[in-house]
Scaffold this active site. Structure first.
Site, short mmCIF file in Angstrom:
data_model
loop_
_atom_site.label_atom_id
_atom_site.label_comp_id
_atom_site.label_asym_id
_atom_site.label_seq_id
_atom_site.Cartn_x
_atom_site.Cartn_y
_atom_site.Cartn_z
N ASP A 121 0.65 -1.08 -0.01
CA ASP A 121 0.02 -0.11 -0.07
C ASP A 121 0.66 1.15 0.01
O ASP A 121 0.69 2.16 0.88
CB ASP A 121 -0.88 -0.21 1.21
CG ASP A 121 -2.05 1.25 1.09
OD1 ASP A 121 -2.33 1.38 -0.07
OD2 ASP A 121 -2.66 1.41 2.26
N ASP A 264 -1.67 9.24 9.69
CA ASP A 264 -2.38 8.53 8.64
C ASP A 264 -3.60 8.02 8.98
O ASP A 264 -3.60 7.19 10.17
CB ASP A 264 -1.42 7.45 8.28
CG ASP A 264 -1.89 6.62 6.85
OD1 ASP A 264 -2.04 7.27 6.06
OD2 ASP A 264 -2.30 5.45 7.07
N GLU A 306 -4.57 13.23 8.89
CA GLU A 306 -5.04 12.94 7.56
C GLU A 306 -6.39 12.33 7.85
O GLU A 306 -6.52 11.15 8.10
CB GLU A 306 -4.18 11.85 6.76
CG GLU A 306 -4.62 11.70 5.40
CD GLU A 306 -5.07 10.33 5.08
OE1 GLU A 306 -5.48 9.83 3.85
OE2 GLU A 306 -5.06 9.47 6.03
N ASP A 376 -2.88 10.04 -3.26
CA ASP A 376 -4.07 9.51 -3.24
C ASP A 376 -5.26 9.63 -4.44
O ASP A 376 -4.89 10.60 -4.90
CB ASP A 376 -4.93 9.36 -1.90
CG ASP A 376 -4.55 8.42 -0.95
OD1 ASP A 376 -4.08 7.50 -1.13
OD2 ASP A 376 -4.36 8.78 0.34
N ARG A 500 -3.73 4.29 -8.21
CA ARG A 500 -2.97 5.34 -7.63
C ARG A 500 -1.70 5.51 -8.09
O ARG A 500 -1.04 6.74 -8.27
CB ARG A 500 -3.18 5.54 -6.19
CG ARG A 500 -4.58 5.57 -5.54
CD ARG A 500 -4.66 5.39 -4.20
NE ARG A 500 -4.23 4.20 -3.94
CZ ARG A 500 -4.25 3.87 -2.45
NH1 ARG A 500 -4.47 4.72 -1.35
NH2 ARG A 500 -3.81 2.49 -2.13
#
Ligand code: GLC
Ligand code: GLC
Length: 626
Positions: A121, A264, A306, A376, A500
């Site tokens: 990720d 995050d 975030e 993102d 992404r």
């Protein structure tokens, strides 16, 4: 190392000042255990305080004297991947001149801690928080990079992934091996009973490649909570051991020279049955406790939330009610970013006006992180109410934006990719680079000069809002030279499923090198525009982030108009999102600025006695009294 008298005094004063905030948070989080947890934290903080280097203690003092350091107009942010920008961490230090030349004072280096092997990720599946991804360097390189950046007055930001760890992380291994202490770090269930109850109200983040929120693990013989991918195990923050681990960790990283932590996926950290398990009140207690800890051990350090959440939930991340001013120093302004793309697609600013005007105000000490693009996807966070304000249906409008930016809508200038289509909700998020989404890719392919001009103008306009809104503007690597989608991403099996990566390109240094000789190159024109905006921004005191950007009711739906009421004089910002010249009745300006104004971006003087002034297609304009 024993503390000298001055050191002891600082620690004691800070503890007196901030421990009540810690205590209040712990009382909500761990009723009955707050004393014990507080004592553990105190010991951790004292050790971290002692270990802090003289240079960083000096920075602490400096920041205590300038608590608004993040809010200054000269704070210009940049975001990059170490490998894609400069090979590795040491390579970034070698490129520091590029950054200072651009005006950068704040650098977010994308995840660089050691992730799991294979799919991870984009580094958000961390296997070891105390070592660096081997191909990017070592912890010593990180410390060295932080030092070089600090010497160049650039603050280093890093990701703190706290909702989950990689399933290969030591805690997860030990949980699988049956150690109860570590099983309690996670959310594990022997059968589907409890997971099924939770699933009734949980949304899906990656419906495409990771449906559901729980994953069966054979070795652990349990259903494990995995909000994101199956290899990212959610942590159990209701267990105070997890908090203590992270406080210890962030102090340790702060002592390496990190100045900002990006929290995050912070919204997901506290789970509650019968809810979406996002934005729970305890999330803010956790942040408050961690922030107060850092105020004691390393007050130079700030938090950025975030939280890509609805506007009504977002403000809590900057502090509301009892947490006012006590949680994150900064938060992403997702709403503004989404509205920018909406404005550019429609040529109309009325929905943005309604949505921004409806947002609650932020505490003056808190700061937005403004951005046009990031690593993102873009999710169309346009509420039904925002859409209704201009008489359209939210569902249809979100569908329109997905069609427009995936290029399916007839006449669309954009080239983007659909990310995570969710048939259940109709959501289709969008990937793509700023330049490709703004029309540059298609215009270049067609060799369409007007199309190229329009794309460059749109890119410039969106960046002008980003620099002019107030907050730390985060320039996303490559956008300053208009990099297009990188469709080679699909060749890497670890990335192929996740588009992404199309907007996470490698920096094109050849292009950068040739810009001086290519005055007409689109990259050069984009770059000049951005540099100019930065130059104007740092000289404009009205852009101090403590001042809000208030929405002015616009006489024309194509114009977004903001005002910033600063003691040194009001700044009025006018943005024309259409490809037509708009005649603005001068009243909007004269009422605020009198009859003679200066426009800062074009560096023009305006006589405002005539009844109208013309705002050119895609023009950004920042007016002050002359
Ligand atoms: C954040 C990151 C995103 C990642 C997710 C899970 O949203 O920005 O890239 O996929 O967290 O860690
Ligand atoms: C989640 C995160 C958001 C991120 C996304 C990754 O929705 O909250 O920040 O953009 O995952 O695609």
């Amino acid at each position: 190392m024993p503390l000298d008298a001055a050191g002891r005094q600082s620690f004691e004063l800070r503890w007196e000042r901030y421990s009540p905030q810690i205590r209040a948070a712990l009382t909500h989080l761990y009723p009955g255990r707050e004393r014990e947890v507080e004592e553990r934290l105190c010991a951790l903080l004292l050790a971290a305080f002692k270990a802090r280097s003289p240079e960083l203690r000096r920075l602490d003092e400096e920041r205590l004297l300038r608590p608004d350091w993040l809010q200054l107009p000269e704070m210009i942010g940049y975001v990059c991947y170490a490998d894609r920008f400069a090979g590795n961490l040491a390579g970034i230090a070698d490129r520091v001149d590029y950054l200072t030349d651009l005006g950068v004072r704040y650098l977010h280096v994308m995840p660089f801690l050691r992730p799991r092997e294979g799919a991870n990720d984009g580094g958000y599946a961390v296997q070891d928080y105390r070592s660096v991804r081997p191909d990017l360097g070592t912890m010593d390189d990180l410390e060295e990079l932080a030092t070089v950046l600090r010497e160049n007055r650039i603050s280093l930001e890093m990701d703190l992934v706290l909702n989950h760890v990689a399933k290969e992380h030591e805690w997860a291994q030990r949980a699988r091996d049956g150690e109860q202490k570590y099983r309690d770090y996670f959310l594990m269930f022997p059968d589907r009973t409890v997971p099924d109850e939770y699933e009734k109200t949980l949304p899906e983040i990656f419906p495409d490649f990771a449906p559901g929120n729980f994953t069966w693990d054979d070795e652990a013989a349990a259903w494990v909570w995995t909000t994101f991918n199956d290899y990212q195990w959610d942590l159990n923050w209701a267990n105070p051991d997890v908090l203590c681990e992270f406080v210890d960790l962030i102090c340790w990283l702060a002592n390496k020279g990190v100045e900002v932590f990006r929290l995050d996926a912070i919204a997901f950290t506290w789970k509650r049955l019968g809810t979406t398990s996002q934005n729970q009140p305890e999330v803010h207690d956790l942040t408050q406790a961690m922030r107060a800890c850092l105020r004691i051990a390393a007050p130079a350090v700030a938090f950025k939330a975030e939280a890509i959440v609805a506007p009504e939930d977002l403000m809590a991340y900057l502090g509301r009610g009892e947490h006012y001013g006590l949680v994150s120093d900064m938060a992403y302004h997702n709403e503004l970013m989404v509205q920018l793309w909406n404005c550019v697609a429609t040529g109309e600013a009325d929905m943005a006006q309604a949505a921004l005007a409806a947002m609650p105000s932020k505490p003056p000490s808190a700061t937005w992180a403004t951005y046009v693009r990031c690593h993102d996807d873009i999710g169309w966070a346009i509420s039904d109410a925002d859409a209704a304000a201009v008489g359209v249906s939210g569902f249809d409008h979100r569908a329109f934006l997905s069609d427009f930016y995936s290029g399916e809508f007839p006449g669309s200038f954009a080239r983007g990719l659909v990310f995570q289509a969710n048939p259940a909700t109709g959501d289709r998020r969008i990937s793509g680079s700023c330049a490709s989404l703004a029309g540059l890719e298609i215009a270049l392919e067609r060799n369409d000069g007007e199309g190229i001009d329009a794309a460059i103008a749109r890119i410039n306009l969106m960046h002008a809002v980003m620099f002019g809104y107030g907050g730390v503007p985060l320039l996303y690597m490559g956008d300053e030279i208009g990099l297009l989608n990188d469709m080679d991403y699909a060749r890497d099996p670890a990335h192929a499923e996740d588009n992404r990566w199309a907007h996470r390109p490698f920096m094109d240094w050849d292009l950068v090198d040739k810009l001086p000789d290519e005055p007409l190159h689109p990259a050069r024109r984009i770059n000049e525009g951005i540099r100019h905006l930065i130059d104007v921004r740092v000289r404009t005191p009205q852009l101090h982030a403590s001042i809000p950007s208030d929405v002015v009711e616009s006489p024309d739906s194509r114009l977004l108009i903001l005002e910033r009421l600063h003691p040194l004089g009001t700044l009025v910002e006018v943005y024309n999102f259409s490809n037509q010249t708009v005649r603005l009745h001068h009243g909007v300006l004269t009422y605020r600025l009198g009859y003679s104004a200066r426009e800062l971006i074009g560096n023009n003087s305006y006589d405002l006695r005539p009844a109208t002034i013309d705002i050119a297609p895609y023009q950004p304009a920042w007016f002050v009294r002359r």
